[in-house]
Design a protein around this motif. Structure first.
Motif, PDB file in Angstrom:
ATOM      1  N   LYS A   1      -6.367  10.956  -4.095  1.00  0.00           N
ATOM      2  CA  LYS A   1      -5.106  11.118  -4.666  1.00  0.00           C
ATOM      3  C   LYS A   1      -5.364  12.897  -5.873  1.00  0.00           C
ATOM      4  O   LYS A   1      -4.328  14.221  -6.069  1.00  0.00           O
ATOM      5  CB  LYS A   1      -3.977  10.543  -5.472  1.00  0.00           C
ATOM      6  N   ALA A   2      -6.337  12.448  -6.542  1.00  0.00           N
ATOM      7  CA  ALA A   2      -6.607  13.175  -7.357  1.00  0.00           C
ATOM      8  C   ALA A   2      -7.703  14.130  -6.941  1.00  0.00           C
ATOM      9  O   ALA A   2      -7.125  16.121  -7.441  1.00  0.00           O
ATOM     10  CB  ALA A   2      -7.452  12.730  -8.410  1.00  0.00           C
ATOM     11  N   LYS A   3      -8.235  14.745  -6.143  1.00  0.00           N
ATOM     12  CA  LYS A   3      -8.608  15.044  -5.674  1.00  0.00           C
ATOM     13  C   LYS A   3      -7.348  16.773  -4.290  1.00  0.00           C
ATOM     14  O   LYS A   3      -8.270  17.748  -4.412  1.00  0.00           O
ATOM     15  CB  LYS A   3      -9.778  14.804  -4.047  1.00  0.00           C
ATOM     16  N   LEU A   4      -6.640  15.572  -3.765  1.00  0.00           N
ATOM     17  CA  LEU A   4      -5.499  16.398  -3.096  1.00  0.00           C
ATOM     18  C   LEU A   4      -4.443  17.309  -3.628  1.00  0.00           C
ATOM     19  O   LEU A   4      -4.386  18.365  -3.318  1.00  0.00           O
ATOM     20  CB  LEU A   4      -4.587  15.644  -1.882  1.00  0.00           C
ATOM     21  N   TYR A   5      -4.497  16.788  -5.210  1.00  0.00           N
ATOM     22  CA  TYR A   5      -3.590  17.042  -5.801  1.00  0.00           C
ATOM     23  C   TYR A   5      -3.730  18.051  -7.006  1.00  0.00           C
ATOM     24  O   TYR A   5      -3.016  19.430  -7.501  1.00  0.00           O
ATOM     25  CB  TYR A   5      -2.450  16.008  -6.477  1.00  0.00           C
TER      26      TYR A   5
ATOM     27  N   VAL B   1     -11.534  -1.637  -4.112  1.00  0.00           N
ATOM     28  CA  VAL B   1     -11.861  -0.973  -3.539  1.00  0.00           C
ATOM     29  C   VAL B   1     -11.240   0.139  -2.871  1.00  0.00           C
ATOM     30  O   VAL B   1     -11.654   1.068  -3.494  1.00  0.00           O
ATOM     31  CB  VAL B   1     -13.813  -1.376  -2.838  1.00  0.00           C
ATOM     32  N   ALA B   2     -10.067  -0.314  -2.627  1.00  0.00           N
ATOM     33  CA  ALA B   2      -9.732   1.096  -1.268  1.00  0.00           C
ATOM     34  C   ALA B   2      -8.906   1.665  -1.954  1.00  0.00           C
ATOM     35  O   ALA B   2      -8.486   2.653  -2.694  1.00  0.00           O
ATOM     36  CB  ALA B   2      -8.624   0.185  -0.541  1.00  0.00           C
ATOM     37  N   LEU B   3      -8.087   0.556  -3.274  1.00  0.00           N
ATOM     38  CA  LEU B   3      -7.052   1.045  -4.592  1.00  0.00           C
ATOM     39  C   LEU B   3      -7.979   2.390  -4.981  1.00  0.00           C
ATOM     40  O   LEU B   3      -7.289   3.782  -5.495  1.00  0.00           O
ATOM     41  CB  LEU B   3      -6.122   0.349  -5.663  1.00  0.00           C
ATOM     42  N   LYS B   4      -9.891   1.974  -5.557  1.00  0.00           N
ATOM     43  CA  LYS B   4     -10.028   2.750  -6.143  1.00  0.00           C
ATOM     44  C   LYS B   4     -10.094   4.186  -5.505  1.00  0.00           C
ATOM     45  O   LYS B   4     -10.269   5.584  -5.864  1.00  0.00           O
ATOM     46  CB  LYS B   4     -10.994   2.282  -7.036  1.00  0.00           C
ATOM     47  N   PHE B   5     -10.601   4.350  -4.277  1.00  0.00           N
ATOM     48  CA  PHE B   5     -10.805   5.330  -3.341  1.00  0.00           C
ATOM     49  C   PHE B   5      -9.459   5.866  -3.157  1.00  0.00           C
ATOM     50  O   PHE B   5      -8.840   7.220  -3.457  1.00  0.00           O
ATOM     51  CB  PHE B   5     -11.358   4.970  -2.447  1.00  0.00           C
ATOM     52  N   PHE B   6      -8.401   5.973  -3.389  1.00  0.00           N
ATOM     53  CA  PHE B   6      -7.602   6.346  -2.768  1.00  0.00           C
ATOM     54  C   PHE B   6      -6.846   6.910  -4.151  1.00  0.00           C
ATOM     55  O   PHE B   6      -6.446   7.868  -3.685  1.00  0.00           O
ATOM     56  CB  PHE B   6      -5.465   5.590  -2.164  1.00  0.00           C
TER      57      PHE B   6
ATOM     58  N   SER C   1      -7.722  -0.601   5.878  1.00  0.00           N
ATOM     59  CA  SER C   1      -9.024  -0.310   4.850  1.00  0.00           C
ATOM     60  C   SER C   1      -8.436  -0.965   3.931  1.00  0.00           C
ATOM     61  O   SER C   1      -9.104  -1.557   2.805  1.00  0.00           O
ATOM     62  CB  SER C   1      -8.873   1.141   3.912  1.00  0.00           C
ATOM     63  N   TYR C   2      -6.665  -1.254   2.627  1.00  0.00           N
ATOM     64  CA  TYR C   2      -7.414  -1.674   1.693  1.00  0.00           C
ATOM     65  C   TYR C   2      -6.415  -3.442   1.822  1.00  0.00           C
ATOM     66  O   TYR C   2      -6.743  -4.116   1.399  1.00  0.00           O
ATOM     67  CB  TYR C   2      -4.872  -1.272   1.324  1.00  0.00           C
ATOM     68  N   ALA C   3      -6.184  -3.604   3.325  1.00  0.00           N
ATOM     69  CA  ALA C   3      -6.799  -5.155   3.824  1.00  0.00           C
ATOM     70  C   ALA C   3      -8.079  -5.669   3.809  1.00  0.00           C
ATOM     71  O   ALA C   3      -8.495  -7.229   3.079  1.00  0.00           O
ATOM     72  CB  ALA C   3      -5.704  -4.731   5.227  1.00  0.00           C
TER      73      ALA C   3
ATOM     74  N   VAL D   1       0.849  -1.361   0.204  1.00  0.00           N
ATOM     75  CA  VAL D   1       0.023  -0.442  -0.246  1.00  0.00           C
ATOM     76  C   VAL D   1       0.966   1.173  -0.351  1.00  0.00           C
ATOM     77  O   VAL D   1       0.780   2.529  -0.271  1.00  0.00           O
ATOM     78  CB  VAL D   1      -0.950  -0.178   1.221  1.00  0.00           C
ATOM     79  N   LYS D   2       2.588   1.211   0.414  1.00  0.00           N
ATOM     80  CA  LYS D   2       3.133   1.670  -0.134  1.00  0.00           C
ATOM     81  C   LYS D   2       2.537   3.298  -1.331  1.00  0.00           C
ATOM     82  O   LYS D   2       3.134   4.858  -0.443  1.00  0.00           O
ATOM     83  CB  LYS D   2       4.546   1.526   0.504  1.00  0.00           C
ATOM     84  N   PRO D   3       2.399   3.238  -2.454  1.00  0.00           N
ATOM     85  CA  PRO D   3       1.979   3.522  -2.803  1.00  0.00           C
ATOM     86  C   PRO D   3       1.554   4.824  -2.543  1.00  0.00           C
ATOM     87  O   PRO D   3       1.399   6.069  -2.873  1.00  0.00           O
ATOM     88  CB  PRO D   3       2.397   3.779  -4.343  1.00  0.00           C
ATOM     89  N   TRP D   4       0.452   4.365  -2.204  1.00  0.00           N
ATOM     90  CA  TRP D   4      -0.889   5.848  -2.189  1.00  0.00           C
ATOM     91  C   TRP D   4      -1.155   6.124  -0.328  1.00  0.00           C
ATOM     92  O   TRP D   4      -1.775   6.814  -0.562  1.00  0.00           O
ATOM     93  CB  TRP D   4      -2.009   4.249  -2.525  1.00  0.00           C
ATOM     94  N   ALA D   5      -0.105   5.493   0.658  1.00  0.00           N
ATOM     95  CA  ALA D   5      -0.941   5.713   1.547  1.00  0.00           C
ATOM     96  C   ALA D   5      -0.017   7.382   1.878  1.00  0.00           C
ATOM     97  O   ALA D   5       0.688   7.953   1.884  1.00  0.00           O
ATOM     98  CB  ALA D   5      -0.136   4.488   2.813  1.00  0.00           C
ATOM     99  N   ILE D   6      -1.074   7.844   2.543  1.00  0.00           N
ATOM    100  CA  ILE D   6      -1.188   8.867   3.757  1.00  0.00           C
ATOM    101  C   ILE D   6      -1.317   9.206   5.092  1.00  0.00           C
ATOM    102  O   ILE D   6      -0.942   9.988   5.701  1.00  0.00           O
ATOM    103  CB  ILE D   6      -1.837  10.573   2.697  1.00  0.00           C
ATOM    104  N   GLN D   7      -1.739   8.177   5.377  1.00  0.00           N
ATOM    105  CA  GLN D   7      -2.066   7.482   6.969  1.00  0.00           C
ATOM    106  C   GLN D   7      -2.084   6.324   7.083  1.00  0.00           C
ATOM    107  O   GLN D   7      -2.101   5.566   6.177  1.00  0.00           O
ATOM    108  CB  GLN D   7      -3.226   8.016   7.587  1.00  0.00           C
ATOM    109  N   GLU D   8      -1.604   6.327   8.192  1.00  0.00           N
ATOM    110  CA  GLU D   8      -1.315   4.504   8.811  1.00  0.00           C
ATOM    111  C   GLU D   8      -1.964   4.026   9.110  1.00  0.00           C
ATOM    112  O   GLU D   8      -2.375   2.663   7.974  1.00  0.00           O
ATOM    113  CB  GLU D   8      -0.727   5.100  10.182  1.00  0.00           C
TER     114      GLU D   8
END
Length: 464
Positions: free
Chosen positions: A445-449, A436-441, A429-431, A417-424
C-alpha cells in the motif's frame, strides 16, 4: 523406450534447497525466454516455500511472480508443489480454501500441480486432486519416499495405483532426503510401471551423493521424467545437474533431445548469480557437501540445519549426535512418518526436547501431540495406544480425515482481509500466512499510494 523428459527445478526447489528460497522474481525474468526455448518438459516455478519466502523475506507478491513467469514462458508447462490439505502453509485448511487455491493457481498460469502429503495419507490429497481435475489442471500425485520397517517398494507401488484410481495424471516419486539408492530406484520404478499406465517422474536430492546414479537406474527402469537443476544451482542439497544428465543420455535410446549449447546459455546466466549468493553468505558451502549421514538418520538437509540452530540457541551444540540418534526413536514412536514438512520439523524438535530434557517425552510440543492425536492424518503404522495416552492424555484421537472437522473458512477470511485486498488472490495469501501477509499488504500500500500514484491503475484488473 520413449525419450526421457526433463523438469528443470532452478526456479523453485534448487534455490529453496541451497539458498532458502531467496532468488527474486527480478533475478529470474531475464532468462525465462531462453529457458522456454530449451525444450524442457516443465519448469518447476512455484509452490513449496516460494510463497512464504516471497511475502516474508522478499517483499514480493507470489501471485504477481507467477503471472510474470507465465507471461514470459509461452511453450513450456509450469508446475508447482502443493502440500495437499496443508496447501503451502503449516496446518490443515478447510476444503473451500484448498479448492479456491487450486482454482487461482491454475487461473494464474500453473499447468501441473504436484500434490503430496507428509504421511502419504490419500484422504489428505483428495480435495486438492478433485479440485485440480475440475479446473482442468494436470494432477501429479506424489509419493513421499522414505525407508522404515513399515515401508516397502511394493507398498509404494500399491499407493501409486491408488493415486491413479483417485484421478492422478502422473505419479512422482518424491525423495526429499536423497535416501533412494540406485538399485532400489530401479526396483521401485519397475514395480510402479507394472501397476500404473500413467507417466512416472523422479524427484531426488544430491544430499547423500547418490542422485545422478539413482536417476540413471530409474531411467533404465523406464521412468518418464526426471527433475534436474541447471549446474550452478545443482548438487549438494539440490538436484543433479541438468547438463550432466542430458549429456549422459545423449545418443542413447533415452536421449532427452535437449541441446547442450542452449543449456549453456542458461548456465552462463545463473553462474554469476551463484557467485553473488556465495559472496553474500546466502549460499553456505556446507550445503554443497555430500552428507552420507542422511542415509543413517534420514534427516533431510533443511531439517539438519534446523536441529543445529535449535541446539545452538539452547547452548547444547555438543548434543547433536545424541539428537540425531534420538530422531529414529521418536519417528518409531510416532508411527514412522516420512520426514518431510511438517513431520520432519515435528519429529526433530521432539528429539531435541527429549535429549535436552534428560527424560524422554517429559516435555512434549503441541505439534507432536497433534501428530500423535491424528490431526495430520493417519500415520503409516498405528501408534501404540499406551504411548498415545501418555502423550495426549484423555483427549479423543482423530480417526477420520482431519479436514472433516474444519468448517468452511473462505467467507470469514474474505471479510477479515477486505481492508487490504486489491486482488481476489489476497484472501489466499492471508489465509496461509496471516501476520506475514498483512505486513506485506501494508508495504504494498505504501508503495502504491506513497511512492507511485499511478501504480494503482494497473492493479484494477485484479481487484476484488
Amino acid at each position: 523406450m520413449a525419450k526421457v523428459k526433463i523438469c528443470e527445478t532452478v526456479l523453485r526447489d534448487s534455490h529453496q534447497s541451497l539458498i532458502a528460497t531467496r532468488m527474486t522474481t527480478e533475478q529470474m525474468l531475464p532468462i525465462l525466454e531462453q529457458m522456454d526455448k530449451v525444450g524442457y518438459y516443465s519448469l518447476e516455478a512455484w509452490g513449496g516455500a516460494t510463497f512464504d519466502a516471497c511475502l516474508r523475506f522478499l517483499d514480493e507478491d507470489p501471485w504477481e511472480r507467477l503471472r510474470k513467469i507465465r507471461d514470459k514462458v509461452k511453450n513450456t508447462k509450469l508446475q508447482m508443489l502443493f502440500r495437499g490439505q496443508n496447501i503451502l502453509g503449516y496446518r490443515h485448511y478447510a476444503d473451500d480454501v484448498v479448492e479456491y487455491f487450486v482454482q487461482k493457481s491454475i487461473a494464474n498460469g500453473i499447468d501441473i500441480i504436484r500434490i503430496f502429503d507428509a504421511l502419504n495419507d490419500p484422504r489428505n490429497l483428495k480435495t486438492a486432486i478433485d479440485a485440480t481435475i475440475k479446473e482442468g489442471g494436470h494432477v501429479q500425485a506424489a509419493i513421499s519416499y522414505t525407508t522404515s520397517p513399515a515401508h516397502s517398494n511394493e507398498g509404494f507401488a500399491e499407493y501409486a495405483k491408488q493415486l491413479e484410481e483417485m484421478g492422478a495424471n502422473s505419479i512422482c516419486i518424491k525423495d526429499m532426503a536423497g535416501l533412494l539408492k540406485p538399485y532400489d530406484a530401479y526396483e521401485l520404478v519397475s514395480l510402479i510401471k507394472q501397476k500404473v499406465s500413467i507417466p512416472v517422474e523422479l524427484h531426488t536430492h544430491y544430499t547423500s551423493g547418490l542422485a545422478s546414479m539413482t536417476v540413471m537406474k530409474a531411467v533404465e527402469a523406464g521412468v518418464d521424467i526426471v527433475d534436474t537443476a541447471i549446474s550452478p544451482f545443482a548438487m549438494g542439497t539440490s538436484q543433479p545437474p541438468t547438463e550432466s544428465i542430458v549429456a549422459a543420455l545423449a545418443g542413447t535410446e533415452y536421449d532427452t533431445g535437449l541441446n547442450l549449447a542452449e543449456l549453456d546459455k542458461v548456465c552462463k546466466y545463473f553462474t554469476p548469480l551463484r557467485e553473488q549468493f556465495l559472496a553474500s553468505g546466502q549460499l553456505d558451502p556446507k550445503v554443497l557437501k555430500v552428507n552420507v549421514n542422511a542415509l543413517l538418520y534420514q534427516v533431510p538437509g533443511g531439517m539438519l540445519s534446523n536441529l543445529i540452530s535449535q541446539l545452538k540457541q539452547a547452548g547444547k551444540s555438543d548434543k547433536l549426535d545424541e539428537v540425531l540418534a534420538e530422531v529414529p526413536n521418536v519417528r518409531r514412536d510416532a508411527g514412522y512418518p516420512p520426514l518431510v514438512t511438517p513431520s520432519s520439523q515435528i519429529v526433530g524438535t521432539q528429539a531435541v526436547f527429549n535429549v535436552i530434557g534428560g527424560e524422554r517425552y517429559k516435555m512434549v510440543t503441541k505439534e507432536f501431540k497433534g501428530l500423535v492425536r491424528g490431526e495430520y492424518g493417519k500415520t503409516p503404522v498405528d501408534i501404540d495406544p499406551e504411548f498415545r495416552k501418555k502423550i495426549i492424555g484423555d483427549e479423543e484421537p482423530i480417526l477420520g480425515r482431519p479436514a472433516d472437522s474444519l468448517k468452511p473458512e473462505l467467507d470469514i477470511l474474505r471479510e477479515k482481509v477486505k481492508p487490504w485486498a486489491i486482488q481476489e488472490e489476497d484472501v489466499l495469501s492471508y489465509a496461509l500466512f496471516e501476520q506475514v501477509a498483512l505486513k506485506f499488504f501494508e508495504s504494498r500500500k505504501a508503495k502504491l499510494y506513497g511512492l507511485d500514484k499511478n501504480a494503482d491503475s494497473e492493479h484494477k484488473i485484479h481487484s476484488v
